[in-house]
Scaffold this active site. Structure first.
Site, PDB file in Angstrom:
ATOM      1  N   HIS A  40       1.350 102.418 101.365  1.00 23.60           N
ATOM      2  CA  HIS A  40       1.688 101.258 100.548  1.00 23.60           C
ATOM      3  C   HIS A  40       2.861 101.588  99.631  1.00 23.60           C
ATOM      4  CE1 HIS A  40      -2.569  99.781 101.368  1.00 23.60           C
ATOM      5  NE2 HIS A  40      -1.732  99.022 102.023  1.00 23.60           N
ATOM      6  N   GLU A 127      -9.549 101.190 105.595  1.00 32.36           N
ATOM      7  CA  GLU A 127     -10.332 102.406 105.911  1.00 32.36           C
ATOM      8  C   GLU A 127     -11.769 102.019 106.296  1.00 32.36           C
ATOM      9  OE1 GLU A 127     -10.652 105.553 102.843  1.00 32.36           O
ATOM     10  OE2 GLU A 127     -12.635 105.912 103.683  1.00 32.36           O
ATOM     11  N   SER A 224      -3.809  99.993  95.945  1.00 34.20           N
ATOM     12  CA  SER A 224      -4.979  99.767  95.081  1.00 34.20           C
ATOM     13  C   SER A 224      -5.298 100.995  94.247  1.00 34.20           C
ATOM     14  CB  SER A 224      -6.189  99.308  95.888  1.00 34.20           C
ATOM     15  OG  SER A 224      -6.572 100.305  96.779  1.00 34.20           O
ATOM     16  N   ASN A 225      -5.058 102.202  94.772  1.00 35.76           N
ATOM     17  CA  ASN A 225      -5.367 103.386  93.959  1.00 35.76           C
ATOM     18  C   ASN A 225      -4.404 103.502  92.776  1.00 35.76           C
ATOM     19  OD1 ASN A 225      -3.529 105.978  94.386  1.00 35.76           O
ATOM     20  ND2 ASN A 225      -3.549 104.873  96.319  1.00 35.76           N
TER      21      ASN A 225
END
Ligand code: F3S
Length: 284
Positions: A40, A127, A224-225
């Protein structure tokens, strides 16, 4: 000005390996495809596009490929995708992170034993979509993400359950959900498959942001992380900003501070982290 740079900032082992795999395949030549964006990060994806790498965004797009190499990214994919690539005679290069691969193996084995697989995670995350695609079709996996979903889970009283986790799931939340499920009286087998890389990065981000006057989180807009890192840092340091590159930096929030913390998500390349660090060092 003092700069506190997180040691864990940037690519984790699995992402680094996947990105390097694509660049090395480019060197080998031929038509190169990745199933989904390799990471990403818009800069990396657009650099690869310039080198001719095409991102396949769906099974339909994969089905339309007639020749070349398809690279599977670190998140991994379902067994079905492997079968399609093989059946079409395409060259398969598997850059699935070995930690994710391990979950695929566990899920497949447990499911073949007739156990009900539960994946603790976000059902919409690629995932998790990949993980559930390794279960026996006769006994599909169940994905549980929230307290309510865990409380509402019911099965045959003799059901045997095997629980795994999305690699980036929050450890405390995983424990909480496992505890709820374990108290229901089923035969439960739990395998903690959370990857330490995420936890260590989050702990360090919390620590640095609690000491910093200004905090910079570098990451892709869809990562998102990285967003989670921003939330963690914002709780510790009000003056936290999220940037994709040094162009997005708000100089006013850094100008008069004495300590700036910097961290970055798992999809942020080293050169972007260095660029932001150098910008801060040279301009303030
Ligand atoms: Fe692998 Fe952990 Fe990164 S599972 S992709 S090393 S966050």
């Amino acid at each position: 000005m003092e700069i506190l740079l997180a040691k864990t900032a940037g690519f984790c082992f699995g992402v680094k390996r996947a990105v390097e795999t694509v660049y090395s395949e480019v060197e080998n030549g031929g038509h190169i495809y990745t199933f989904g964006p390799i990471i990403h990060n818009e800069q990396v994806v657009s650099d690869l596009e310039k080198k001719g790498v095409v991102t396949l965004n769906s099974i339909e797009e994969l089905l339309s490929v007639t020749s070349g190499t398809v690279i599977i990214r670190s998140h991994g994919v379902s067994e079905e995708i492997y079968k399609i690539i093989e059946s079409k005679g395409l060259n398969l290069v598997d850059a699935t992170c070995p930690f994710v691969k391990k979950i695929h193996r566990i899920v497949k084995e447990e499911s073949q034993k007739g156990r009900q697989v539960i994946v603790i995670g976000n059902s919409k995350h690629p995932e998790v979509e990949g993980i559930i695609g390794w279960c026996d079709a006769k006994k599909p996996a169940i994905v549980i993400e929230s307290h309510d979903e865990a409380c509402n889970f019911t099965a045959d009283p003799n059901e045997k359950i095997s629980i795994v986790s999305q690699t980036t799931f929050n450890f405390n939340k995983f424990q909480e959900l496992v505890e709820i499920l374990s108290k229901k009286g089923y035969d439960v087998n739990v395998v903690n498959t959370i990857c330490n890389a995420t936890e260590e990065r989050q702990k360090e981000a919390k620590d640095i942001s609690s000491k910093a006057d200004a905090m910079i989180v570098i990451g892709g807009s869809k990562s998102s992380n990285s967003q989670k890192l921003y939330e963690i840092c914002s709780r510790e340091c009000e003056n936290t900003q999220f940037v994709q590159t040094s162009d997005d930096l708000n100089p006013d929030s850094i100008r008069s501070v004495s300590r700036v913390g910097i961290t970055a998500g798992a999809s942020t390349p080293k050169n972007i982290i260095e660029e932001v660090q150098n910008y801060v060092r040279l301009n303030f």
